[in-house]
Design a protein around this motif. Structure first.
Motif, PDB file in Angstrom:
ATOM      1  N   LEU A  57     -18.143 -45.348  43.440  1.00  0.00           N
ATOM      2  CA  LEU A  57     -18.564 -46.709  43.123  1.00  0.00           C
ATOM      3  C   LEU A  57     -17.772 -47.260  41.941  1.00  0.00           C
ATOM      4  O   LEU A  57     -17.292 -46.510  41.084  1.00  0.00           O
ATOM      5  N   PHE A  58     -17.670 -48.577  41.915  1.00  0.00           N
ATOM      6  CA  PHE A  58     -17.015 -49.301  40.816  1.00  0.00           C
ATOM      7  C   PHE A  58     -18.048 -50.242  40.210  1.00  0.00           C
ATOM      8  O   PHE A  58     -18.655 -51.044  40.921  1.00  0.00           O
ATOM      9  N   THR A  59     -18.250 -50.125  38.913  1.00  0.00           N
ATOM     10  CA  THR A  59     -19.335 -50.863  38.255  1.00  0.00           C
ATOM     11  C   THR A  59     -18.795 -51.809  37.195  1.00  0.00           C
ATOM     12  O   THR A  59     -17.922 -51.441  36.395  1.00  0.00           O
ATOM     13  N   LYS A  60     -19.315 -53.034  37.196  1.00  0.00           N
ATOM     14  CA  LYS A  60     -18.985 -54.022  36.173  1.00  0.00           C
ATOM     15  C   LYS A  60     -20.255 -54.334  35.384  1.00  0.00           C
ATOM     16  O   LYS A  60     -21.276 -54.699  35.966  1.00  0.00           O
ATOM     17  N   VAL A  61     -20.176 -54.190  34.063  1.00  0.00           N
ATOM     18  CA  VAL A  61     -21.320 -54.439  33.188  1.00  0.00           C
ATOM     19  C   VAL A  61     -20.959 -55.583  32.250  1.00  0.00           C
ATOM     20  O   VAL A  61     -19.919 -55.564  31.588  1.00  0.00           O
ATOM     21  N   SER A 121     -27.519 -58.801  30.632  1.00  0.00           N
ATOM     22  CA  SER A 121     -27.469 -57.399  31.062  1.00  0.00           C
ATOM     23  C   SER A 121     -27.057 -57.296  32.530  1.00  0.00           C
ATOM     24  O   SER A 121     -27.475 -56.373  33.224  1.00  0.00           O
ATOM     25  N   GLU A 122     -26.254 -58.232  32.986  1.00  0.00           N
ATOM     26  CA  GLU A 122     -25.880 -58.252  34.394  1.00  0.00           C
ATOM     27  C   GLU A 122     -25.026 -57.029  34.747  1.00  0.00           C
ATOM     28  O   GLU A 122     -24.179 -56.587  33.958  1.00  0.00           O
ATOM     29  N   ILE A 123     -25.264 -56.516  35.934  1.00  0.00           N
ATOM     30  CA  ILE A 123     -24.527 -55.363  36.446  1.00  0.00           C
ATOM     31  C   ILE A 123     -24.206 -55.612  37.916  1.00  0.00           C
ATOM     32  O   ILE A 123     -25.065 -56.082  38.665  1.00  0.00           O
ATOM     33  N   VAL A 124     -22.989 -55.290  38.311  1.00  0.00           N
ATOM     34  CA  VAL A 124     -22.591 -55.350  39.711  1.00  0.00           C
ATOM     35  C   VAL A 124     -22.011 -53.994  40.083  1.00  0.00           C
ATOM     36  O   VAL A 124     -21.092 -53.509  39.414  1.00  0.00           O
ATOM     37  N   VAL A 125     -22.547 -53.383  41.149  1.00  0.00           N
ATOM     38  CA  VAL A 125     -22.063 -52.083  41.606  1.00  0.00           C
ATOM     39  C   VAL A 125     -21.433 -52.263  42.988  1.00  0.00           C
ATOM     40  O   VAL A 125     -22.108 -52.672  43.937  1.00  0.00           O
ATOM     41  N   LEU A 126     -20.152 -51.933  43.089  1.00  0.00           N
ATOM     42  CA  LEU A 126     -19.367 -52.162  44.290  1.00  0.00           C
ATOM     43  C   LEU A 126     -18.752 -50.853  44.784  1.00  0.00           C
ATOM     44  O   LEU A 126     -18.734 -49.849  44.063  1.00  0.00           O
ATOM     45  N   GLU A 127     -18.240 -50.890  45.987  1.00  0.00           N
ATOM     46  CA  GLU A 127     -17.472 -49.741  46.452  1.00  0.00           C
ATOM     47  C   GLU A 127     -16.209 -49.612  45.615  1.00  0.00           C
ATOM     48  O   GLU A 127     -15.647 -50.613  45.147  1.00  0.00           O
ATOM     49  N   ASP A 128     -15.776 -48.413  45.411  1.00  0.00           N
ATOM     50  CA  ASP A 128     -14.554 -48.149  44.665  1.00  0.00           C
ATOM     51  C   ASP A 128     -13.373 -48.200  45.631  1.00  0.00           C
ATOM     52  O   ASP A 128     -13.163 -47.278  46.413  1.00  0.00           O
ATOM     53  N   LEU A 129     -12.616 -49.271  45.571  1.00  0.00           N
ATOM     54  CA  LEU A 129     -11.499 -49.418  46.507  1.00  0.00           C
ATOM     55  C   LEU A 129     -10.374 -48.426  46.235  1.00  0.00           C
ATOM     56  O   LEU A 129      -9.600 -48.104  47.139  1.00  0.00           O
ATOM     57  N   VAL A 130     -10.279 -47.938  45.005  1.00  0.00           N
ATOM     58  CA  VAL A 130      -9.268 -46.921  44.717  1.00  0.00           C
ATOM     59  C   VAL A 130      -9.536 -45.679  45.558  1.00  0.00           C
ATOM     60  O   VAL A 130      -8.612 -45.037  46.064  1.00  0.00           O
ATOM     61  N   ALA A 131     -10.829 -45.358  45.725  1.00  0.00           N
ATOM     62  CA  ALA A 131     -11.189 -44.210  46.565  1.00  0.00           C
ATOM     63  C   ALA A 131     -10.866 -44.469  48.036  1.00  0.00           C
ATOM     64  O   ALA A 131     -10.807 -43.531  48.831  1.00  0.00           O
ATOM     65  N   GLN A 132     -10.666 -45.739  48.384  1.00  0.00           N
ATOM     66  CA  GLN A 132     -10.258 -46.108  49.743  1.00  0.00           C
ATOM     67  C   GLN A 132      -8.736 -46.249  49.851  1.00  0.00           C
ATOM     68  O   GLN A 132      -8.223 -46.846  50.784  1.00  0.00           O
ATOM     69  N   ARG A 133      -8.047 -45.699  48.847  1.00  0.00           N
ATOM     70  CA  ARG A 133      -6.575 -45.658  48.781  1.00  0.00           C
ATOM     71  C   ARG A 133      -5.940 -47.007  48.459  1.00  0.00           C
ATOM     72  O   ARG A 133      -4.743 -47.209  48.669  1.00  0.00           O
TER      73      ARG A 133
END
Length: 394
Positions: A57-61, A121-133
């Motif tokens: 996962l890729f997280t933005k805080v 305190s906003e947070i967005v959790v996304l798929e980690d595109l780096v892990a998808q190459r």
């Protein structure tokens, strides 16, 4: 941040349960965007559980405090991005499914796994595109023809989605458009505070001699309209196109799939209803150099309209009914100085050295956004000036 950290851990636990990762472990690693992201703390997260593939996962805080949000004239970037992921992206995916848009013809965007929308305190959790190459594009590099062509095609597909949304549900589209509107009057009130500082730094960045003389003449003749041009790009239009608003190389990721370059679109903090040339010209100035524009600039402008027409056909929309070529040519003429304006106003921050980027703290003032240009900026900026001279516009 401690309070936010606890909220993040709770959100990750919720995501793990939703994905059936029982008895899981969570690893987090904060990463640096090296100046490419100035509003968020970024983390890579891995959730592990027995007999399950690692969930990457890729997280933005959110980092921006209340003071910064109050003095900045643009809407809160986290409010906009959360609206995009929770409302617009879902709508776009339903439209693509309805029209049987194939993967190669769709818009690749990260999957949303979860979010927290409490103010500050906003947070967005996304798929980690780096892990998808997928690979990040270096903000200080310039793009080659293959990349620019693929990116403009992606941009056109993104714009076409909003036109399809309007075509199928104009009431809902209008509500979404209103939710993303920018109060231009706030920007207008700040223009006099910023213009002098912007002009001073731009003239200092221009090479002595003809380039500096040309730029000084431009400011003498059109300097007062510089912000009028800039702010007009933020004004809501009647073309029913939601632009990305920050379509630059470091908001794109890429990989090769079946020998073809695939580009994914990131960071939806400035999406709004605006003139589509805002995305087109912004990308061409931020992604390319003088030599590329000398050879391909006008062809890329033609390519955008061609790609938009092809994308609209997939939704059974005739481009001549929504954005005919004659209207596009009129807009190109109207906004012919926008590329130079983007180079003056936005490019210094995009190419700034990491240490030159302002701290967004309680002492932050909106004029701090006007940073000293790096050596790379000076080179690229003079390249833009040279192009505008060659095109007979300076």
């Amino acid at each position: 941040m401690d309070k936010t950290k606890q909220k993040l851990l709770g959100l990750l636990d919720k995501i793990a349960k939703e994905q059936n990762y029982v008895n899981n472990t969570v690893d987090q690693k904060e990463i640096s965007a090296e100046g490419a992201n100035i509003t968020s703390a970024l983390l890579l997260t891995t959730i592990r559980a027995e007999d399950k593939p690692d969930l990457k996962l890729f997280t933005k805080v959110a980092l921006l405090n209340d003071h910064v949000r109050q003095v900045t004239p643009l809407p809160c970037p986290f409010t906009t991005e959360l609206f995009f992921y929770t409302k617009l992206k879902n709508q776009y995916e339903m439209i693509e499914e309805k029209h049987n848009i194939q993967e190669d013809d769709g818009v690749r965007m990260p999957k949303l796994y979860g979010y927290h929308d409490e103010y500050l305190s906003e947070i967005v959790v996304l798929e980690d595109l780096v892990a998808q190459r997928f690979t990040n594009f270096d903000r200080q590099q310039t793009a080659e023809l293959e990349y620019v062509t693929a990116a403009i095609d992606l941009m056109a597909k993104f714009h076409a989605l909003s036109l399809a949304f309007h075509n199928e549900d104009p009431v809902s589209f209008e509500k979404a458009s209103d939710s993303l509107a920018v109060d231009v009057s706030q920007m207008e009130s700040l223009a006099p505070l910023m213009l002098t500082k912007i002009k001073t730094k731009a003239i200092a960045a221009a090479a002595e001699g003809e380039n500096r003389e040309k730029l000084e003449k431009f400011f003498d003749q059109q300097g007062s309209s510089l912000f009028d041009i800039w702010m007009d790009l933020f004004s809501k239009k009647n073309r029913n196109i939601l632009v990305h608003g920050d379509f630059k190389p470091n908001n794109l990721m890429h990989k090769r799939r079946n020998g073809k370059l695939e580009i994914a679109l990131m960071d939806f903090q400035l999406v709004q209803n605006a003139e589509p040339l805002r995305d087109v010209l912004y990308f061409l100035i931020t992604a390319t150099d003088e030599a590329f524009r000398r050879s391909h600039y006008h062809a890329m402008l033609d390519l955008y309209h061609e790609c938009l027409g092809e994308a609209l056909q997939r939704f059974q929309i005739d481009i001549d009914t929504v954005y005919p070529e004659s209207a596009y040519r009129e807009q190109l003429e109207k906004y012919r100085m926008v590329g130079l304006t983007i180079a003056i106003v936005a490019l210094p921050m995009i190419l700034a050295e990491e240490e030159a980027i302002p701290d967004f703290n309680d002492d932050y003032d909106v004029t701090d956004f006007v940073v000293k240009g790096s050596q790379l900026y000076r080179e690229r900026f003079n390249g833009v000036i040279n192009n505008y001279k060659e095109w007979g516009l300076l």
